[in-house]
Design a protein around this motif. Structure first.
Motif, PDB file in Angstrom:
ATOM      1  N   VAL A 183      84.835  17.666  55.157  1.00  0.00           N
ATOM      2  CA  VAL A 183      84.239  16.559  54.393  1.00  0.00           C
ATOM      3  C   VAL A 183      83.659  17.187  53.123  1.00  0.00           C
ATOM      4  N   THR A 184      83.827  16.484  51.988  1.00  0.00           N
ATOM      5  CA  THR A 184      83.578  17.147  50.701  1.00  0.00           C
ATOM      6  C   THR A 184      82.140  17.032  50.195  1.00  0.00           C
ATOM      7  N   GLY A 185      81.197  16.696  51.088  1.00  0.00           N
ATOM      8  CA  GLY A 185      79.795  16.689  50.669  1.00  0.00           C
ATOM      9  C   GLY A 185      78.955  15.750  51.513  1.00  0.00           C
ATOM     10  N   TYR A 186      77.720  15.490  51.042  1.00  0.00           N
ATOM     11  CA  TYR A 186      76.744  14.693  51.796  1.00  0.00           C
ATOM     12  C   TYR A 186      77.231  13.264  52.045  1.00  0.00           C
ATOM     13  N   ILE A 187      76.984  12.820  53.258  1.00  0.00           N
ATOM     14  CA  ILE A 187      77.446  11.519  53.756  1.00  0.00           C
ATOM     15  C   ILE A 187      76.299  10.498  53.733  1.00  0.00           C
ATOM     16  N   GLY A 188      76.603   9.269  53.300  1.00  0.00           N
ATOM     17  CA  GLY A 188      75.644   8.165  53.416  1.00  0.00           C
ATOM     18  C   GLY A 188      74.870   7.843  52.147  1.00  0.00           C
ATOM     19  N   ASP A 189      75.004   8.665  51.113  1.00  0.00           N
ATOM     20  CA  ASP A 189      74.191   8.479  49.904  1.00  0.00           C
ATOM     21  C   ASP A 189      74.414   7.104  49.262  1.00  0.00           C
ATOM     22  N   HIS A 190      75.670   6.698  49.159  1.00  0.00           N
ATOM     23  CA  HIS A 190      75.936   5.441  48.450  1.00  0.00           C
ATOM     24  C   HIS A 190      75.307   4.246  49.166  1.00  0.00           C
ATOM     25  N   GLY A 191      75.555   4.135  50.451  1.00  0.00           N
ATOM     26  CA  GLY A 191      75.029   3.001  51.215  1.00  0.00           C
ATOM     27  C   GLY A 191      73.514   2.913  51.148  1.00  0.00           C
ATOM     28  N   VAL A 192      72.837   4.064  51.304  1.00  0.00           N
ATOM     29  CA  VAL A 192      71.367   4.066  51.267  1.00  0.00           C
ATOM     30  C   VAL A 192      70.869   3.718  49.870  1.00  0.00           C
ATOM     31  N   PHE A 203      61.786  -0.029  51.060  1.00  0.00           N
ATOM     32  CA  PHE A 203      61.577   1.387  51.359  1.00  0.00           C
ATOM     33  C   PHE A 203      61.844   2.206  50.110  1.00  0.00           C
ATOM     34  N   GLU A 204      61.109   3.302  50.007  1.00  0.00           N
ATOM     35  CA  GLU A 204      61.214   4.166  48.845  1.00  0.00           C
ATOM     36  C   GLU A 204      62.100   5.349  49.200  1.00  0.00           C
ATOM     37  N   THR A 205      63.010   5.680  48.315  1.00  0.00           N
ATOM     38  CA  THR A 205      63.837   6.858  48.557  1.00  0.00           C
ATOM     39  C   THR A 205      64.295   7.391  47.209  1.00  0.00           C
ATOM     40  N   ASP A 206      64.590   8.675  47.145  1.00  0.00           N
ATOM     41  CA  ASP A 206      65.119   9.240  45.904  1.00  0.00           C
ATOM     42  C   ASP A 206      66.639   9.409  45.977  1.00  0.00           C
ATOM     43  N   PRO A 261      77.338  17.143  56.670  1.00  0.00           N
ATOM     44  CA  PRO A 261      76.239  17.193  55.694  1.00  0.00           C
ATOM     45  C   PRO A 261      75.604  15.821  55.498  1.00  0.00           C
ATOM     46  N   VAL A 262      74.332  15.710  55.904  1.00  0.00           N
ATOM     47  CA  VAL A 262      73.561  14.478  55.678  1.00  0.00           C
ATOM     48  C   VAL A 262      72.206  14.896  55.112  1.00  0.00           C
ATOM     49  N   ARG A 263      71.833  14.310  53.991  1.00  0.00           N
ATOM     50  CA  ARG A 263      70.529  14.642  53.397  1.00  0.00           C
ATOM     51  C   ARG A 263      69.404  14.176  54.313  1.00  0.00           C
ATOM     52  N   GLU A 264      68.290  14.916  54.297  1.00  0.00           N
ATOM     53  CA  GLU A 264      67.131  14.547  55.114  1.00  0.00           C
ATOM     54  C   GLU A 264      66.652  13.142  54.746  1.00  0.00           C
ATOM     55  N   SER A 265      66.653  12.832  53.449  1.00  0.00           N
ATOM     56  CA  SER A 265      66.185  11.521  52.983  1.00  0.00           C
ATOM     57  C   SER A 265      67.100  10.389  53.469  1.00  0.00           C
ATOM     58  N   VAL A 266      68.390  10.668  53.564  1.00  0.00           N
ATOM     59  CA  VAL A 266      69.321   9.657  54.075  1.00  0.00           C
ATOM     60  C   VAL A 266      69.100   9.478  55.569  1.00  0.00           C
ATOM     61  N   ARG A 267      68.912  10.598  56.256  1.00  0.00           N
ATOM     62  CA  ARG A 267      68.689  10.529  57.694  1.00  0.00           C
ATOM     63  C   ARG A 267      67.424   9.733  58.008  1.00  0.00           C
ATOM     64  N   SER A 268      66.357   9.989  57.267  1.00  0.00           N
ATOM     65  CA  SER A 268      65.110   9.279  57.584  1.00  0.00           C
ATOM     66  C   SER A 268      65.188   7.807  57.180  1.00  0.00           C
ATOM     67  N   ALA A 269      65.854   7.513  56.060  1.00  0.00           N
ATOM     68  CA  ALA A 269      66.035   6.099  55.692  1.00  0.00           C
ATOM     69  C   ALA A 269      66.828   5.372  56.770  1.00  0.00           C
ATOM     70  N   CYS A 270      67.880   6.009  57.273  1.00  0.00           N
ATOM     71  CA  CYS A 270      68.706   5.378  58.303  1.00  0.00           C
ATOM     72  C   CYS A 270      67.931   5.185  59.600  1.00  0.00           C
ATOM     73  N   GLU A 271      67.120   6.171  59.944  1.00  0.00           N
ATOM     74  CA  GLU A 271      66.308   6.040  61.165  1.00  0.00           C
ATOM     75  C   GLU A 271      65.348   4.866  61.049  1.00  0.00           C
ATOM     76  N   MET A 272      64.706   4.789  59.884  1.00  0.00           N
ATOM     77  CA  MET A 272      63.743   3.717  59.652  1.00  0.00           C
ATOM     78  C   MET A 272      64.410   2.339  59.751  1.00  0.00           C
ATOM     79  N   LEU A 273      65.642   2.254  59.234  1.00  0.00           N
ATOM     80  CA  LEU A 273      66.337   0.965  59.184  1.00  0.00           C
ATOM     81  C   LEU A 273      67.163   0.708  60.438  1.00  0.00           C
ATOM     82  N   GLY A 274      67.241   1.718  61.295  1.00  0.00           N
ATOM     83  CA  GLY A 274      68.008   1.552  62.530  1.00  0.00           C
ATOM     84  C   GLY A 274      69.512   1.473  62.296  1.00  0.00           C
ATOM     85  N   ILE A 275      69.998   2.187  61.302  1.00  0.00           N
ATOM     86  CA  ILE A 275      71.446   2.204  61.074  1.00  0.00           C
ATOM     87  C   ILE A 275      71.972   3.628  61.157  1.00  0.00           C
TER      88      ILE A 275
END
Lengths: 348, 348
Positions: A183-192, A203-206, A261-275
């Motif tokens: 996989v060519t890089g971090y996953i989930g950035d666009h959706g979040v 929710f706040e995220t960078d 590869p999943v960014r910490e910020s993406v992981r925590s946003a997803c956890e918070m949103l339950g996705i």
């Protein structure tokens, strides 16, 4: 029966509708090298790769991009992942009456910048306006035509020297036992990113969208050779794309979860949103299947590009397995199911 | 500034917006044989004709057709009028959540029937669903790729033997002094049919839309040869198409009003509604410019086809005239102006 949102959300629900109600009626595959019925990212006829996408993302400006950049990148990427080089794009714009002219200018300029970066152009277009009570905002369709990458012939010579394939393009159905999955890089950035900029979602995220054209990255990877298959994990995310490739290739996969590869910020946003971060869309990433002998060289070439600098080998193809299996280093195993649909609606 | 309905209605208002705000930014014409800046019905690059249209017509079922038949015909016609033969089409469908599945099936079947009649196919597609409060009904984008008609080379040999041209395709800008103008049948049917089926419009008419693919008719006409230019008079109707061809070719036209085929029922509907039949859209007609020596032969060939059986010579091209002039047999003369926009919104 009525159409529901999940019919348009990637995933298994959309797949069934398309197969049963649309492709079964429209498809006529004779003399088409890569036909509609393959449901790949582009089709091929008379040596011309051809693809289309209608972009309906909301909001149309989001962190890291906008609907204009997305509409050019998405179509360039659908050509790139089958091994084609973009020749030209079309653009069909539908606007709501009352749409702000400055927003339109900003979107058009963003399209132009993305075209310049990708080294391609829009050569034909259409423009419609709908009444203010009949639609919201803007919809952009971009279709694209492409020609065979000059590196594809030698790429397949290298593939075939290790493990012969029938295909001449990087189709979803080309995977075989032992192929390595990158996989060519971090996953989930666009959706979040898109979700974080929606009204009413607090929710706040960078996190910024990864939207970018991948044709230059693919050129570098194909120069190395040994690539058998590629796909961009858009609607339905990584989980949908891997399952779709596995189903079409009639193989299974073992994916090492720690390597995704999943960014910490993406992981925590997803956890918070339950996705699930593996189920949400990406717009600047690819999954690439490579013969094992060439995997390290392709990985190095990808990492030398700005688009693919965070590439990782995440797993391998296994025959005699009906599932995509997620494995953890401590021995955990679970099935990565094909999602019914993307948990974030209308990400593209 | 805000976008208005007339920005999407064909005509001079749309033309200005497209030129000033979109094409000036997106256009990059180098190495493109027929570029975006020509604003012709299709563009051409690397020998491939390429065109796109987004269809938003309401209602999506109307007498004589539906949005499915329209989406295939319109794109086939945009290829046909520059002298290309359709190779394949794409289809990007956007639906509103709650859309009726039976309506979708009916539209898809209609697309298939029209594809079969035209002898072409859809090879790639996209599918999106929008929330029920975000859009109305269905929008279909079809893009098309085509190759040079096998009869185009000889067609231009015949043209050049009488009156040399630079162009290799049937472009709007190809008209020269003395060329004869043919319209391939009754004008105004589509606009009146769509209008008559709209809610809240109370008039009875038996007029059916003329929506049909014209590629077979063009094949017969090109076999004869001598055609220099062609255009389908869609949004903005005959008046817009003639003025656009005249402006791009930097010529004038004299049109004999009695020769323009208009059905009595269309004329009376237009009178009742206070609209000009020359300004409303058609979806199965073409304006064809022919060198005078070949005009009768081309007319005969057109009349032998089912699509062009009511073809008429309506006028001629005149240099040193800045207008399109409508002439009556009793000596009346008036300027046929380029409409600001189509008086019937969203006919395609």
């Amino acid at each position: 029966m009525k159409i529901e949102m999940k019919h348009g959300a990637g995933g298994s629900y959309m797949d069934k509708l398309l197969r049963d109600e649309i492709i079964s009626i429209l498809s006529s595959d004779g003399n088409v090298e890569v036909p509609l019925s393959y449901m790949d990212d582009s089709s091929v006829i008379d040596g011309i790769a051809f693809t289309t996408d209608s972009y309906t993302v909301r909001p149309y400006f989001f962190p890291g991009g906008d609907i204009g950049k997305l509409s050019v990148s998405g179509t360039v990427n659908d050509l790139s992942v089958i091994g084609a080089v973009p020749v030209a794009l079309s653009s069909g714009i539908v606007l709501r009456e009352g749409f702000d002219m400055d927003d339109l200018r900003r979107i058009i300029r963003s399209m132009r910048e993305t075209l310049d970066y990708a080294g391609t152009r829009i050569i034909t277009g259409d423009f419609k306006v709908m009444e203010h009570d009949k639609m919201d905002g803007i919809i952009i369709n971009t279709s694209g035509i492409g020609k065979r990458s000059p590196y594809l012939e030698r790429n397949f010579e290298i593939v075939n020297s290790y493990s012969p394939r029938e295909g001449r393009w990087l189709l979803d159905r080309n995977l075989r036992d032992g192929d390595i999955l990158i996989v060519t890089g971090y996953i989930g950035d666009h959706g979040v990113s898109v979700l974080s900029s929606r009204e009413g979602i607090s929710f706040e995220t960078d996190v910024k969208s990864d939207v970018q054209p991948l044709n230059r990255m693919f050129e570098e990877a194909l120069k190395v050779g040994g690539i058998v298959s590629a796909k961009d994990p858009t609607r339905g995310g990584l989980a949908n794309a891997l399952n779709e490739m596995a189903e079409k290739s009639q193989v299974g996969m073992i994916i090492e979860e720690e390597r995704i590869p999943v960014r910490e910020s993406v992981r925590s946003a997803c956890e918070m949103l339950g996705i699930d971060p593996y189920e949400i869309g990406n717009e600047g990433k690819a999954i690439i299947g490579v013969v094992p002998e060439m995997a390290d060289d392709v990985l190095k070439a990808l990492r030398r590009t700005s688009e693919g600098m965070h590439s990782e080998i995440i797993g391998r193809v296994v025959k005699d397995l009906e599932y995509v299996i997620l494995e953890t280093s401590v021995g955990g195993r679970r099935i990565m199911e094909r999602p019914i649909g993307d948990p974030v609606p209308r990400i593209c």
